[in-house]
Scaffold this motif. Structure first.
Motif, PDB file in Angstrom:
ATOM      1  N   GLU A 166      33.626  34.293-125.777  1.00  0.00           N
ATOM      2  CA  GLU A 166      34.900  34.986-126.047  1.00  0.00           C
ATOM      3  C   GLU A 166      35.475  35.569-124.761  1.00  0.00           C
ATOM      4  O   GLU A 166      36.623  35.990-124.725  1.00  0.00           O
ATOM      5  N   HIS A 167      34.645  35.639-123.704  1.00  0.00           N
ATOM      6  CA  HIS A 167      35.042  36.316-122.470  1.00  0.00           C
ATOM      7  C   HIS A 167      36.100  35.496-121.721  1.00  0.00           C
ATOM      8  O   HIS A 167      35.948  34.297-121.552  1.00  0.00           O
ATOM      9  N   PRO A 168      37.183  36.136-121.258  1.00  0.00           N
ATOM     10  CA  PRO A 168      38.252  35.367-120.591  1.00  0.00           C
ATOM     11  C   PRO A 168      37.962  35.032-119.131  1.00  0.00           C
ATOM     12  O   PRO A 168      38.789  34.413-118.464  1.00  0.00           O
ATOM     13  N   GLY A 169      36.807  35.429-118.616  1.00  0.00           N
ATOM     14  CA  GLY A 169      36.538  35.223-117.199  1.00  0.00           C
ATOM     15  C   GLY A 169      36.967  36.438-116.402  1.00  0.00           C
ATOM     16  O   GLY A 169      37.653  37.317-116.912  1.00  0.00           O
ATOM     17  N   THR A 170      36.530  36.506-115.121  1.00  0.00           N
ATOM     18  CA  THR A 170      36.731  37.714-114.333  1.00  0.00           C
ATOM     19  C   THR A 170      37.514  37.399-113.064  1.00  0.00           C
ATOM     20  O   THR A 170      36.960  36.871-112.112  1.00  0.00           O
ATOM     21  N   PRO A 171      38.808  37.733-113.042  1.00  0.00           N
ATOM     22  CA  PRO A 171      39.598  37.419-111.844  1.00  0.00           C
ATOM     23  C   PRO A 171      39.161  38.189-110.610  1.00  0.00           C
ATOM     24  O   PRO A 171      39.173  37.674-109.519  1.00  0.00           O
ATOM     25  N   TYR A 172      38.778  39.463-110.766  1.00  0.00           N
ATOM     26  CA  TYR A 172      38.281  40.189-109.590  1.00  0.00           C
ATOM     27  C   TYR A 172      37.080  41.043-109.966  1.00  0.00           C
ATOM     28  O   TYR A 172      36.974  41.549-111.078  1.00  0.00           O
ATOM     29  N   LEU A 173      36.182  41.174-108.986  1.00  0.00           N
ATOM     30  CA  LEU A 173      34.899  41.836-109.230  1.00  0.00           C
ATOM     31  C   LEU A 173      34.967  43.330-108.918  1.00  0.00           C
ATOM     32  O   LEU A 173      35.918  43.803-108.315  1.00  0.00           O
ATOM     33  N   HIS A 174      33.919  44.034-109.289  1.00  0.00           N
ATOM     34  CA  HIS A 174      33.707  45.444-108.943  1.00  0.00           C
ATOM     35  C   HIS A 174      34.821  46.347-109.452  1.00  0.00           C
ATOM     36  O   HIS A 174      35.226  47.289-108.766  1.00  0.00           O
ATOM     37  N   LYS A 175      35.337  46.073-110.640  1.00  0.00           N
ATOM     38  CA  LYS A 175      36.475  46.849-111.116  1.00  0.00           C
ATOM     39  C   LYS A 175      36.156  48.331-111.206  1.00  0.00           C
ATOM     40  O   LYS A 175      36.818  49.141-110.572  1.00  0.00           O
ATOM     41  N   ASN A 176      35.168  48.707-111.975  1.00  0.00           N
ATOM     42  CA  ASN A 176      34.863  50.127-112.095  1.00  0.00           C
ATOM     43  C   ASN A 176      33.549  50.538-111.429  1.00  0.00           C
ATOM     44  O   ASN A 176      33.341  51.698-111.125  1.00  0.00           O
ATOM     45  N   ARG A 177      32.692  49.561-111.229  1.00  0.00           N
ATOM     46  CA  ARG A 177      31.460  49.866-110.492  1.00  0.00           C
ATOM     47  C   ARG A 177      30.980  48.604-109.793  1.00  0.00           C
ATOM     48  O   ARG A 177      31.332  47.485-110.166  1.00  0.00           O
ATOM     49  N   PHE A 178      30.194  48.826-108.730  1.00  0.00           N
ATOM     50  CA  PHE A 178      29.592  47.691-108.041  1.00  0.00           C
ATOM     51  C   PHE A 178      28.380  47.239-108.824  1.00  0.00           C
ATOM     52  O   PHE A 178      27.788  48.013-109.576  1.00  0.00           O
ATOM     53  N   SER A 179      27.959  45.998-108.607  1.00  0.00           N
ATOM     54  CA  SER A 179      26.836  45.500-109.392  1.00  0.00           C
ATOM     55  C   SER A 179      25.587  46.342-109.129  1.00  0.00           C
ATOM     56  O   SER A 179      24.741  46.489-109.986  1.00  0.00           O
ATOM     57  N   ARG A 180      25.472  46.944-107.915  1.00  0.00           N
ATOM     58  CA  ARG A 180      24.301  47.775-107.647  1.00  0.00           C
ATOM     59  C   ARG A 180      24.546  49.252-107.972  1.00  0.00           C
ATOM     60  O   ARG A 180      23.694  50.100-107.762  1.00  0.00           O
ATOM     61  N   GLY A 181      25.714  49.576-108.475  1.00  0.00           N
ATOM     62  CA  GLY A 181      26.040  50.966-108.765  1.00  0.00           C
ATOM     63  C   GLY A 181      27.054  51.461-107.757  1.00  0.00           C
ATOM     64  O   GLY A 181      28.238  51.181-107.868  1.00  0.00           O
ATOM     65  N   LEU A 182      26.534  52.177-106.724  1.00  0.00           N
ATOM     66  CA  LEU A 182      27.433  52.673-105.690  1.00  0.00           C
ATOM     67  C   LEU A 182      27.510  51.665-104.537  1.00  0.00           C
ATOM     68  O   LEU A 182      26.530  50.996-104.205  1.00  0.00           O
ATOM     69  N   GLY A 183      28.676  51.583-103.934  1.00  0.00           N
ATOM     70  CA  GLY A 183      28.823  50.729-102.762  1.00  0.00           C
ATOM     71  C   GLY A 183      28.161  51.396-101.571  1.00  0.00           C
ATOM     72  O   GLY A 183      28.350  52.578-101.332  1.00  0.00           O
ATOM     73  N   HIS A 184      27.345  50.627-100.829  1.00  0.00           N
ATOM     74  CA  HIS A 184      26.563  51.214 -99.754  1.00  0.00           C
ATOM     75  C   HIS A 184      27.217  50.937 -98.405  1.00  0.00           C
ATOM     76  O   HIS A 184      27.413  49.790 -98.030  1.00  0.00           O
ATOM     77  N   PHE A 185      27.549  52.003 -97.676  1.00  0.00           N
ATOM     78  CA  PHE A 185      28.039  51.826 -96.314  1.00  0.00           C
ATOM     79  C   PHE A 185      26.852  51.555 -95.411  1.00  0.00           C
ATOM     80  O   PHE A 185      25.837  52.259 -95.472  1.00  0.00           O
ATOM     81  N   PHE A 186      26.952  50.555 -94.585  1.00  0.00           N
ATOM     82  CA  PHE A 186      25.904  50.284 -93.610  1.00  0.00           C
ATOM     83  C   PHE A 186      26.374  50.751 -92.238  1.00  0.00           C
ATOM     84  O   PHE A 186      27.514  50.485 -91.858  1.00  0.00           O
ATOM     85  N   ALA A 187      25.486  51.433 -91.549  1.00  0.00           N
ATOM     86  CA  ALA A 187      25.764  51.729 -90.148  1.00  0.00           C
ATOM     87  C   ALA A 187      25.284  50.516 -89.366  1.00  0.00           C
ATOM     88  O   ALA A 187      24.097  50.216 -89.333  1.00  0.00           O
ATOM     89  N   VAL A 188      26.220  49.771 -88.805  1.00  0.00           N
ATOM     90  CA  VAL A 188      25.856  48.489 -88.190  1.00  0.00           C
ATOM     91  C   VAL A 188      25.968  48.587 -86.667  1.00  0.00           C
ATOM     92  O   VAL A 188      27.068  48.666 -86.127  1.00  0.00           O
ATOM     93  N   PRO A 189      24.835  48.598 -85.986  1.00  0.00           N
ATOM     94  CA  PRO A 189      24.913  48.624 -84.520  1.00  0.00           C
ATOM     95  C   PRO A 189      25.386  47.269 -83.986  1.00  0.00           C
ATOM     96  O   PRO A 189      25.204  46.244 -84.650  1.00  0.00           O
TER      97      PRO A 189
END
Lengths: 135, 273, 559, 135
Positions: free
Chosen positions: C386-409
């Motif tokens: 019944e699902h219409p498919g997902t045009p864009y991801l991470h609408k209300n939450r990321f798949s892991r919960g919170l989005g993680h900022f990486f400090a990238v050297p």
């Protein structure tokens, strides 16, 4: 006398344009873009417009080939598949499933990729399965 | 629209037993439309008959006639497609013998979409829908009113977006040469994007469409970069009409003016010394 | 891609395109971006080469290949210090912001300008435009990922999108443009050494149990579990084959002999492989080394589905029967499995395979051929019918919960130019060919557009190497050398040279470096050090941009 | 002011001889025109004219026999038709039609030839160099 168009997806880049393969009496005669398609909207790039061109190229492989005496010679499907089955089984018994590697393909369908990784994981018993996603 | 569809379906149903096939449009998967050859004995296929979006069906006719020169065919054609068939006939690409034209008259909405001056057929004896008057082409008019510098800037801007897909040529039913000047590196730079200025690709194509373009606008529709290609063709068509008294698709017997000889008065009107 | 291609036209107000020659690699995405621009969206392109999309972009800068992380850190820093970050998004949806902030503070614009070659004011222009024109989409391709710092680059991209709250909204997102028609699907289907279909990890005992049960009829003994040991990547398998650790390779429709970095090494390894099976539609460079070659079918000769870049599963339909005695690849695998005595491969059609996929892959759960016939495409995740498919991801939450900022050297590429190899080579595609050219070089019209490999060289560099009107050069790296024609053009950054990798006779990957990203195992195709020497005595027609191509072909025709 | 580069395509039977006549009579005309002798002005395709511009010509002349005097009966009919359309197309592309001169010069018209060269050179000189407007 039969003419129809087959709606399919372009075999080149990952954009996912739709195109029609024009078929006259079971032969490809050209490509037509697909109007109203959400991605390609009736357009194609030069590769899409020529997507049919290689299908009937004279270099297409037509039969299985097996190396005999250093040369690749034509073989039957039975022969080729039996040789592979025998060889893979022997190597697996001898050196374990991880001595075998399988390349899936970004050019093959989802179904084929599913099958080949199922083959690698279940039949061979290895997770040595990857494809050119990185290349 | 649905009334026309029903009428067209009925018309084809009647013609179908008398011919080997009828070229029309069919709705396929996900509602996407493509040309199709309806065959006698399979009238049920007419359930998926479609009207819009239009497709370059004169080319379909050419493909089928090339393989089956003696087939008795009918073709559903709009005004532009009828003109296309007529011009292709003049250049020996299709045959009008054994061919029934089923004219499909466009409605206002379609004519506006195509900025079409002649959204009706003139030769077809069987027609569906009632003919409407042509509509103006605001894009071409606006362009014609530009200064020379503005014209130059306009095309510079437009043609830098060209991705050289050859779609305008590929889809054009009037582009049928076996050897194409656009693929000749003498004239057009191969293997390069963006095309350098001035775009010989587009000027040469416009030149070659002289007295050939039937204003179907398929080229504009397939252009991924949305270049308003028809502007060139329509302005030249106007010149051809003035200089050589020639209109594509209008008179089946009239030879296209590119043929060698100047007709009476042609030269005087050409603007040359 | 987190977002959808149609959204670019309708929703996006800004594009940051980096490491993607979109006009040539993904032409119909480029023209979408163009349409967005024509309605007022801003287009920023950052690339070592000024490609077509760079020509018509609102903002274009070249930068030094391999300096991506420095560039992103610089942009992040400017956005934070200028107060353009999306505070609400950071607070609600992300974590580890402070650590990232501390690191990027070490990247003031002046330092970044030095590292990347983008002028200070350019960095400010890009940062301000991207941060203020919401929704803004980042588009990238292999120019970001094919580095030893590929994963770092991608993390940086994600940082930028999260910092500005450009995730989970239509028209925004992080959008890797997938290079191959079904590279997305191939990953989705578990064509990766660490995951089953739907990215279910092989290291998860529950997943192992699930698949062991579902595939029990295919296992050697019904109760033996599947392996939970992460397998080898393509690059690792090839090296392992060279060392004799891998004894047999089954290659389905790939051509590592042209696509892998350091081809000489690849050839050596494949030649040493005890048993090489290649399944393809042409006798590719790889197939020529095989012990058994199986003829597969082309896209026009079989049914199935491809999943495109925006996760859209679409049908491939059989138009004609396979040539000669070739078989659709799915039938070959099924027959082979049968020959090896395995059950569970008795599928009657790809449709039946998809039914099994849907059962075992949550994100494909609602995908059926019937729905595809009716709807055209379905974008995963699509868990139910019944699902219409997902045009864009991470609408209300990321798949892991919170989005993680990486400090990238910032790390430099594995190989930098030096006195012996003074140029930086970067590789890529051109409009008229595709990947290893197996298909496009056999298409007459495509081949006549571009028949030969070439080197792009800046006029200043041409003078430096003393090209003097010569049209041919020898390019060498620590791994090998090739000879090819040269195109002198101002569209490339001085000090950088470019070679398309489609051409076997002058294969760019003879030169490229096999150094890989430690996590993604992706080779550094986009940066290696080379030397360029002019060859004399060939052709002397002037080296201006548009003429060189012509004389190239004229020579070929004469041959 | 600059020295325009002009390519002149002259038909072998009339215009080229007209140029000869001018030369024999020691008529003075500017040296800007590079003359290319062709069998018939009808040979000059629009592609060729465009290519001249592309290669940096500031003006192109196509000179043939007077209508009615063509050595090949009606080769110049073709010239007249094509060049008339090409001039229009140049205009539609923002390129001044004054850069393309199409005229008829007979073997006897040495003076006409010299005048034509002089006036066309001046005409082109009034315009910006072609490469400049194309940038």
């Amino acid at each position: 006398m039969e003419y129809h168009n087959v709606l399919t997806t372009c075999p080149y880049c990952g954009t996912g344009c739709a195109l029609h393969l024009q078929v006259l009496d079971h032969q490809l005669v050209g490509v037509l873009p697909a109007k109203n398609h959400p991605i390609s909207q009736g357009g194609l790039c030069i590769k899409g417009w020529n997507a049919h061109a290689f299908v009937n190229h004279k270099d297409r492989l037509q039969t299985p080939l097996v190396r005999k005496g250093g040369k690749l010679v034509t073989a039957t499907w039975d022969e080729a598949l039996a040789l592979i089955a025998e060889k893979l089984s022997a190597l697996k018994a001898e050196s374990g499933p991880d001595s075998i590697g399988v390349f899936a393909s970004a050019k093959c369908t989802n179904e084929e990729n599913y099958l080949i990784q199922k083959f690698a994981r279940a039949v061979i018993g290895t997770n040595n399965v990857d494809h050119c996603a990185r290349l | 629209m649905s009334e026309r569809l029903t009428a067209l379906r009925e018309t084809i149903r009647q013609i179908l037993p008398q011919v080997d096939g009828v070229i029309g449009l069919k709705t396929g998967p996900a509602g996407i439309v493509a040309p199709y050859l309806f065959k006698p004995g399979h009238p049920e296929m007419l359930d998926s008959l479609a009207l819009w979006p239009k497709e370059p069906v004169p080319d379909t006719l050419k493909i089928i006639q090339k393989a089956y020169p003696n087939a008795r065919l009918a073709i559903v054609c709009r005004g532009c497609e009828e003109r296309g068939v007529v011009e292709m006939f003049k250049h020996a690409q299709v045959s009008l013998e054994n061919l029934t034209l089923i004219g499909l008259q466009c409605v206002q909405e379609e004519a506006l979409f195509c900025r079409c001056a002649k959204p009706y057929t003139v030769h077809a004896r069987v027609t569906v829908g009632s003919p409407i008057a042509g509509v103006p082409d605001p894009l071409t008019e606006a362009f014609a009113a530009k200064s020379q510098a503005e014209k130059l800037a306009f095309w510079k801007e437009q043609f830098q977006h060209c991705i050289k897909c050859y779609g305008c040529r590929n889809i054009c039913p009037q582009c049928f040469c076996n050897v194409c000047a656009l693929e000749d590196e003498k004239w057009v730079e191969t293997g390069r994007l963006p095309l350098p200025n001035p775009s010989l690709y587009h000027i040469i194509r416009a030149m070659h469409m002289t007295a050939k373009c039937v204003a179907c606008r398929e080229c504009e529709e397939t252009c991924p970069a949305g270049i308003p290609l028809a502007i060139h063709f329509r302005l030249v068509a106007r010149d051809v009409k003035e200089m050589f008294h020639y209109e594509t698709g209008a008179v089946i017997e009239q030879k296209p003016p590119q043929l060698l000889t100047l007709e009476e008065g042609d030269y005087e009107r050409s603007g040359l010394p | 891609m987190t977002n959808s291609i149609p959204e670019f036209e309708t929703d996006s107000n800004c594009f940051l395109i980096i490491g993607s020659n979109t006009s040539e690699g993904h032409p119909l995405i480029a023209t979408r971006v163009l349409r967005a621009k024509q309605r007022g969206a801003k287009v920023i392109v950052l690339d070592p080469r000024k490609n077509q999309i760079g020509h018509w972009a609102d903002v274009f800068y070249t930068f030094r290949p391999g300096s991506d992380v420095a560039l992103f850190n610089g942009l992040l820093n400017i956005i934070i210090t200028e107060g353009l970050a999306d505070q609400a998004f950071i607070a609600e949806r992300t974590e580890n912001f402070e650590e990232m902030k501390a690191l990027v503070a070490e990247f003031p614009a002046e330092r970044v300008a030095d590292l990347t070659g983008v002028p200070v004011e350019g960095l400010y222009t890009v940062a301000r435009l991207y941060a203020t024109q919401k929704p803004a989409a980042i588009l990238y391709a292999m120019g970001i990922t094919q580095h030893t710092t590929g994963v770092d680059n991608v993390k940086s991209v994600a940082n930028l999108a999260m910092l500005t709250g450009n995730l989970g909204i239509p028209g925004g997102g992080v959008n890797p443009l997938r290079g191959q028609n079904n590279v997305q699907g191939s990953c989705d289907m578990g064509g990766l050494p660490n995951v089953f279909p739907g990215y279910q990890p092989v290291t998860n005992p529950e997943t192992i149990a699930k698949f062991s049960k579902a595939w029990s009829s295919s296992l050697p003994t019904p109760n033996s579990p599947l392996s939970n040991k992460i397998g080898l990547t393509v690059t690792e398998m090839i090296s392992a084959a060279g060392e004799g650790k891998i004894r047999a390779l089954y290659v389905m429709a790939e051509n590592p002999m042209l696509s892998e970095a350091d081809i000489n090494h690849t050839r050596h390894c494949l030649e040493k492989t005890e048993f090489l099976i290649v399944q393809d539609i042409f006798l590719t460079e790889t197939a020529q080394l095989a012990h058994v070659v199986l003829p597969g079918a082309s896209f026009a000769e079989k049914d199935g589905t491809f999943t495109n870049s925006d996760r859209r599963v679409q049908r491939v339909r059989r138009a004609v029967r396979p040539v000669g005695d070739s078989w659709p690849d799915w039938e070959i695998i099924c027959h082979l499995a049968g020959k090896m005595g395995a059950g569970g491969f008795d599928f009657v059609s790809p449709q039946a395979v998809m039914a099994e996929v849907a059962q075992l892959t949550p994100s494909y759960g609602g995908i059926t051929y019937e729905r595809l016939e009716e709807l055209g495409g379905l974008q995963w995740p699509c868990p139910t019918t019944e699902h219409p498919g997902t045009p864009y991801l991470h609408k209300n939450r990321f798949s892991r919960g919170l989005g993680h900022f990486f400090a990238v050297p910032f790390k430099e590429p594995a190989e930098l130019p030096d006195q012996d190899y003074p140029f930086t080579l970067t590789t890529g595609r051109i409009m008229f060919h595709y990947h290893t050219g197996t298909m496009t070089r056999r298409s007459k019209k495509l081949d006549s557009e571009a028949r030969q490999a070439y080197l792009e060289l800046h006029p200043d560099d041409a003078q430096k190497i003393g090209l003097n009107g010569s049209r041919r050069v020898r390019v060498s790296s620590r791994r090998g050398q090739i000879e090819l024609n040269v195109r002198v053009t101002e569209r490339i950054k001085p000090g950088v040279v470019f070679i398309p990798f489609h051409f076997a006779e002058a294969a760019a990957n003879v030169l490229t470096n096999l150094a890989i990203d430690p996590i993604a195992k992706i080779p550094e195709f986009k940066v290696c050090a080379v030397r360029v020497e002019a060859l004399s005595g060939t052709e002397h027609r002037g080296g201006t941009d548009h003429r060189s191509g012509e004389s190239e072909r004229r020579t070929r025709r004469d041959e | 002011m600059y020295e325009p580069k002009i390519i002149g395509f002259l038909c072998n039977w009339c215009s080229y001889r007209g140029a000869d006549t001018a030369g024999m009579a020691r008529m003075k005309y500017p040296p800007n025109v590079k003359i290319i002798r062709v069998p018939c002005s009808g040979r000059i395709s629009p592609e060729l004219v465009l290519r001249c511009f592309r290669e940096g010509a500031d003006g192109v002349m196509v000179l043939g026999c007077h209508i009615g005097d063509c050595h090949y009966a009606n080769g110049n009919h073709r010239t007249a038709k094509r060049m008339a359309i090409l001039r229009q197309l140049l205009e539609y592309n923002g390129i001044e039609a004054q850069r393309l001169c199409v005229d008829w010069v007979s073997a006897a018209e040495g003076e006409k030839f010299a005048t034509l060269i002089a006036s066309f050179t001046e005409q082109v000189r009034q315009l910006a160099p072609f490469v400049e407007i194309m940038q």
